[in-house]
Design a protein around this motif. Structure first.
Motif, PDB file in Angstrom:
ATOM      1  N   LYS A  36      30.307 -58.256 -21.381  1.00 59.39           N
ATOM      2  CA  LYS A  36      29.540 -57.032 -21.169  1.00 59.39           C
ATOM      3  C   LYS A  36      28.982 -56.587 -22.516  1.00 59.39           C
ATOM      4  O   LYS A  36      29.732 -56.383 -23.468  1.00 59.39           O
ATOM      5  CB  LYS A  36      30.415 -55.939 -20.568  1.00 59.39           C
ATOM      6  CG  LYS A  36      29.621 -54.724 -20.079  1.00 59.39           C
ATOM      7  CD  LYS A  36      30.531 -53.757 -19.360  1.00 59.39           C
ATOM      8  CE  LYS A  36      29.737 -52.647 -18.679  1.00 59.39           C
ATOM      9  NZ  LYS A  36      28.857 -53.148 -17.604  1.00 59.39           N
ATOM     10  N   ASP A  44      23.984 -44.508 -20.489  1.00 56.16           N
ATOM     11  CA  ASP A  44      24.285 -45.833 -19.950  1.00 56.16           C
ATOM     12  C   ASP A  44      25.454 -46.461 -20.690  1.00 56.16           C
ATOM     13  O   ASP A  44      26.296 -47.138 -20.086  1.00 56.16           O
ATOM     14  CB  ASP A  44      23.049 -46.735 -20.051  1.00 56.16           C
ATOM     15  CG  ASP A  44      21.953 -46.326 -19.078  1.00 56.16           C
ATOM     16  OD1 ASP A  44      22.274 -45.640 -18.095  1.00 56.16           O
ATOM     17  OD2 ASP A  44      20.779 -46.698 -19.309  1.00 56.16           O
ATOM     18  N   LYS A  60      28.652 -44.876 -19.460  1.00 58.37           N
ATOM     19  CA  LYS A  60      29.015 -45.410 -18.142  1.00 58.37           C
ATOM     20  C   LYS A  60      29.566 -46.827 -18.261  1.00 58.37           C
ATOM     21  O   LYS A  60      30.552 -47.173 -17.588  1.00 58.37           O
ATOM     22  CB  LYS A  60      27.786 -45.389 -17.232  1.00 58.37           C
ATOM     23  CG  LYS A  60      28.065 -45.870 -15.811  1.00 58.37           C
ATOM     24  CD  LYS A  60      26.790 -45.809 -14.963  1.00 58.37           C
ATOM     25  CE  LYS A  60      27.071 -46.325 -13.553  1.00 58.37           C
ATOM     26  NZ  LYS A  60      25.838 -46.294 -12.711  1.00 58.37           N
ATOM     27  N   SER A  61      28.949 -47.652 -19.115  1.00 60.58           N
ATOM     28  CA  SER A  61      29.400 -49.040 -19.288  1.00 60.58           C
ATOM     29  C   SER A  61      30.816 -49.077 -19.850  1.00 60.58           C
ATOM     30  O   SER A  61      31.655 -49.883 -19.422  1.00 60.58           O
ATOM     31  CB  SER A  61      28.446 -49.785 -20.216  1.00 60.58           C
ATOM     32  OG  SER A  61      27.166 -49.918 -19.629  1.00 60.58           O
ATOM     33  N   GLU A  70      33.103 -46.749 -19.560  1.00 57.41           N
ATOM     34  CA  GLU A  70      34.023 -46.250 -18.535  1.00 57.41           C
ATOM     35  C   GLU A  70      34.304 -47.331 -17.492  1.00 57.41           C
ATOM     36  O   GLU A  70      35.445 -47.482 -17.040  1.00 57.41           O
ATOM     37  CB  GLU A  70      33.437 -44.999 -17.870  1.00 57.41           C
ATOM     38  CG  GLU A  70      33.393 -43.783 -18.801  1.00 57.41           C
ATOM     39  CD  GLU A  70      32.673 -42.602 -18.179  1.00 57.41           C
ATOM     40  OE1 GLU A  70      32.030 -42.796 -17.105  1.00 57.41           O
ATOM     41  OE2 GLU A  70      32.747 -41.490 -18.731  1.00 57.41           O
ATOM     42  N   GLU A  71      33.273 -48.088 -17.113  1.00 51.93           N
ATOM     43  CA  GLU A  71      33.461 -49.171 -16.143  1.00 51.93           C
ATOM     44  C   GLU A  71      34.352 -50.263 -16.713  1.00 51.93           C
ATOM     45  O   GLU A  71      35.226 -50.795 -16.025  1.00 51.93           O
ATOM     46  CB  GLU A  71      32.103 -49.751 -15.746  1.00 51.93           C
ATOM     47  CG  GLU A  71      31.255 -48.802 -14.900  1.00 51.93           C
ATOM     48  CD  GLU A  71      29.877 -49.371 -14.619  1.00 51.93           C
ATOM     49  OE1 GLU A  71      29.515 -50.390 -15.257  1.00 51.93           O
ATOM     50  OE2 GLU A  71      29.148 -48.803 -13.775  1.00 51.93           O
ATOM     51  N   LEU A  85      38.123 -49.356 -16.648  1.00 48.42           N
ATOM     52  CA  LEU A  85      38.828 -49.233 -15.373  1.00 48.42           C
ATOM     53  C   LEU A  85      39.879 -50.343 -15.232  1.00 48.42           C
ATOM     54  O   LEU A  85      39.578 -51.524 -15.398  1.00 48.42           O
ATOM     55  CB  LEU A  85      37.839 -49.317 -14.209  1.00 48.42           C
ATOM     56  CG  LEU A  85      36.901 -48.117 -14.014  1.00 48.42           C
ATOM     57  CD1 LEU A  85      35.887 -48.431 -12.917  1.00 48.42           C
ATOM     58  CD2 LEU A  85      37.704 -46.872 -13.672  1.00 48.42           C
ATOM     59  N   GLN A 122      38.936 -53.110 -12.613  1.00 48.23           N
ATOM     60  CA  GLN A 122      37.786 -54.015 -12.725  1.00 48.23           C
ATOM     61  C   GLN A 122      38.223 -55.365 -13.309  1.00 48.23           C
ATOM     62  O   GLN A 122      39.018 -55.449 -14.219  1.00 48.23           O
ATOM     63  CB  GLN A 122      36.668 -53.376 -13.551  1.00 48.23           C
ATOM     64  CG  GLN A 122      36.855 -53.353 -15.051  1.00 48.23           C
ATOM     65  CD  GLN A 122      36.288 -54.589 -15.747  1.00 48.23           C
ATOM     66  OE1 GLN A 122      35.576 -55.408 -15.151  1.00 48.23           O
ATOM     67  NE2 GLN A 122      36.628 -54.736 -17.022  1.00 48.23           N
TER      68      GLN A 122
END
Length: 634
Positions: A143, A151, A154-155, A157-158, A161, A164
């Motif tokens: 990533k 953005d 958000k990236s 935070e994703e 997780l 994920q």
């Protein structure tokens, strides 16, 4: 009968790179499930001997197999101090891939599930491309997060997780991580990699970037840098304390016990007892950090692996306009006051400002006088030299032009436009999102790249070029070496030539002569000297009044003041400082420049520059002086 766990890849195959065996003494490992760890042959086949050693070293460190020589405490961080161009990125990719797929504790289990790779903004795209190059998108999909907008938040935070599973590797910049670190701070990070780790040299670790990195929940840390020591030993402490917290004690104790005695031992005229104590403390530091630093020198490795490299130091006379302005600057009241020749004046000038003023004047008269803005090329000897070089550049070759001043790059761009030559440009203000495309374009279809010294010091791969010109020299020689390593590195297929331009008899020669001061600290701990001429010890941050006067002077009747000073020292003068290479060279660019009679002397440096001492007079009071940094908006 107990079943023996077989490794994911054969540990008995030819050229198998075995990182651990069943007998390796891991803490609290169940022998019933113990499994050898073997680097995937898909990537191991690309590793050269020094890279195989580097991978083994990093694996042992992050797995806690190495301990402090003083406390016997295991640490899980390390510093890969391979010089520029030796493939540190490939080694890390091999380590990451291994840890994501294998564990010495149980077959089929990963050691790491989340890896964060933090790099300078200009290298984010390059790291992503390297993962794709060596492993392919079908094996791993890192990533990539650039910029500090929503953005990016958000990236992060994703990626953080716990549920994920798509992304195991996050590649981001120091700037982006600093801005959005709170989003990652909640995640469990199994491995943190910091490229160009000399950015973490701030001993107090109170900078926003260092604090952001420290906030991550990760005890395995791999730091990468070709120049772990640039100015003083506090920097080494800062880098190593981040990699292995507590290894070197607190900073105050380190300075008292180690740094101060070592630095005093390197001073001119140090007493025998001081030298003896300093050398003993140096050896202690080496033993302390030795298990956690893996160092390799580019000249030793690349000499047998890459096409040859030739380095020229090209001494150029100033134009009459530049010379007149130079003398005028030296006679200015502000300059005379700084040198202690007259009393203080209202327009006082600092040594740093004076250095940069004279440096820019050596580059072009137009940078020091409004009166010469209409004719910047003809009133600049360096620009005239570059023009001759451009005209002689073979059609199948590319050249990189490096300067520490963006205003100088502006004039070189003007020269290119006047010669109807296409060029690319990369400097500190170039948006990170554009840098990868600029590098790719230059390496494939480019001709000339204008590069700022600082932008050139962060891992750029410019192997499409085989010639590089240092228009001016950085006070910190590590910056120049990093810029040079952009072309003579892994992937280069052509013979490389480096040209360092120096204005004869000026402050540029003095800086060149003193660059070894920056390398003396590195050499005390076994790192390569970051310079090409020795100065005989001392600290680069302290000058006597006499040394300042020597620095701010103009030697008029000389072809090469450096060669003159070396010849005046006891012993034999090295051949390359006796022979003017401009009279014998077959280099097409230098041959064309020589026709303009701008060159006064050319030294062709041997592949490993010998230690040559250049002595300056010392008969005055000390003057404290910090090193100037390249500017003009960088």
């Amino acid at each position: 009968m107990r079943t023996v766990e077989e490794p994911l890849h054969s540990d008995v195959a030819e050229n198998a790179l075995v990182l651990s065996t069943r007998e390796t003494n891991f803490y609290r490992r169940d022998v019933r499930t113990a499994c050898p760890v073997v680097c995937d042959p898909f990537i191991a086949k690309f590793l050269r001997p020094h890279q195989r050693d580097g991978l083994k070293f990093m694996f042992e460190c992050v797995m806690g197999l190495r301990a402090s020589a003083h406390t016997n405490k295991a640490h899980t961080g390390c510093l890969l101090a391979h010089e520029m161009g030796l493939g540190k990125t490939l080694q890390v990719i091999a380590l990451v891939w291994t840890l994501l797929k294998q564990s010495p504790f149980k077959r089929g289990c990963p050691t790491c599930r989340r890896v964060v790779i933090c790099v300078p903004a200009s290298l984010v795209g390059n790291w992503a491309a390297e993962f794709k190059k060596w492993l392919g998108p079908e094996r791993i999909d890192p990533k990539v997060v650039e910029g500090g907008d929503k953005d990016a938040q958000k990236s992060f935070e994703e990626f953080a997780l716990s549920s994920q599973r798509r992304y195991n590797v996050l590649i981001t910049s120091y700037e982006t991580l600093t801005a959005k670190s709170e989003a990652l701070a909640r995640a469990n990070i199994d491995l943190l990699v910091c490229d160009e780790a000399h950015r973490l040299k701030n001993a107090s670790q109170t900078t926003k970037g260092a604090m952001a990195l420290s906030s991550l929940k990760c005890h395995r840390r791999v730091l990468l840098t070709g120049t772990p020591v640039q100015n003083d030993l506090d920097e080494l402490w800062g880098v190593m304390d981040f990699a292995c917290p507590g290894l070197m004690g607190d900073l105050s104790s380190f300075k008292t016990i180690y740094a101060t005695p070592i630095e005093k031992a390197g001073e001119r005229g140090a007493k025998e007892d001081v030298v003896r104590i300093g050398n003993a403390r140096r050896d202690e530091v080496s033993k302390l950090i030795g298990p956690f630093i893996h160092s390799r020198k580019a000249d030793e490795i690349n000499a047998s692996l890459l096409p040859p490299k030739t380095e020229y130091v090209v001494f150029i006379r100033l134009t009459e306009t530049q010379r007149a302005l130079y003398v005028e600057q030296l006679k200015a009241k502000s300059m005379q006051a700084m040198l202690g020749r007259i009393g203080k004046t209202d327009d006082a000038i600092s040594p740093l400002s004076a250095i940069q003023t004279l440096q820019k004047l050596c580059n072009a008269a137009a940078l020091a006088s409004e009166a010469h803005r209409d004719d910047p090329i003809e009133t600049s000897s360096k620009l005239c030299v570059l023009r001759s070089m451009f005209r002689a550049l073979p059609s199948d070759e590319r050249i990189v032009i490096v300067s520490g001043f963006t205003t100088t790059l502006d004039l070189i761009a003007l020269l290119c436009e006047g010669e109807k030559l296409k060029y690319d440009r990369l400097q500190g203000s170039t948006p990170p999102k554009d840098r990868t495309a600029i590098v790719r374009k230059f390496n494939t279809t480019g001709r000339i790249l204008l590069l700022s010294t600082k932008a050139g010091g962060v891992g750029l791969n410019l192997v499409g070029a085989n010639r590089l010109v240092l228009v001016d020299s950085s006070w910190n020689p590590a910056h120049d070496l990093q810029a040079q390593a952009r072309i003579w590195r892994e992937g280069q297929t052509k013979k490389c030539t480096i040209y360092r331009l120096l204005s004869t008899g000026t402050i540029e020669e003095r800086m060149f002569q003193r660059q070894e001061l920056k390398g003396s600290l590195a050499r005390t701990l076994g790192f390569k000297s970051t310079s090409t001429a020795s100065n005989g010890g001392g600290s680069s941050s302290t000058f006597t009044q006499a040394e300042l006067r020597d620095l701010f002077s103009l030697v008029k009747d000389t072809k090469c003041d450096t060669a003159d000073r070396i010849a005046a020292q006891p012993g034999d003068t090295p051949k390359h400082w006796c022979d003017d290479a401009s009279l014998t060279t077959t280099d097409v660019l230098l041959l064309n420049v020589a026709r303009d009679e701008l060159i006064t002397f050319v030294a062709e440096l041997p592949s490993a520059e010998s230690d040559t001492t250049i002595v300056c007079e010392d008969d005055g009071d000390e003057f404290s002086n910090d090193c100037p940094s390249e500017s003009d908006g960088e």
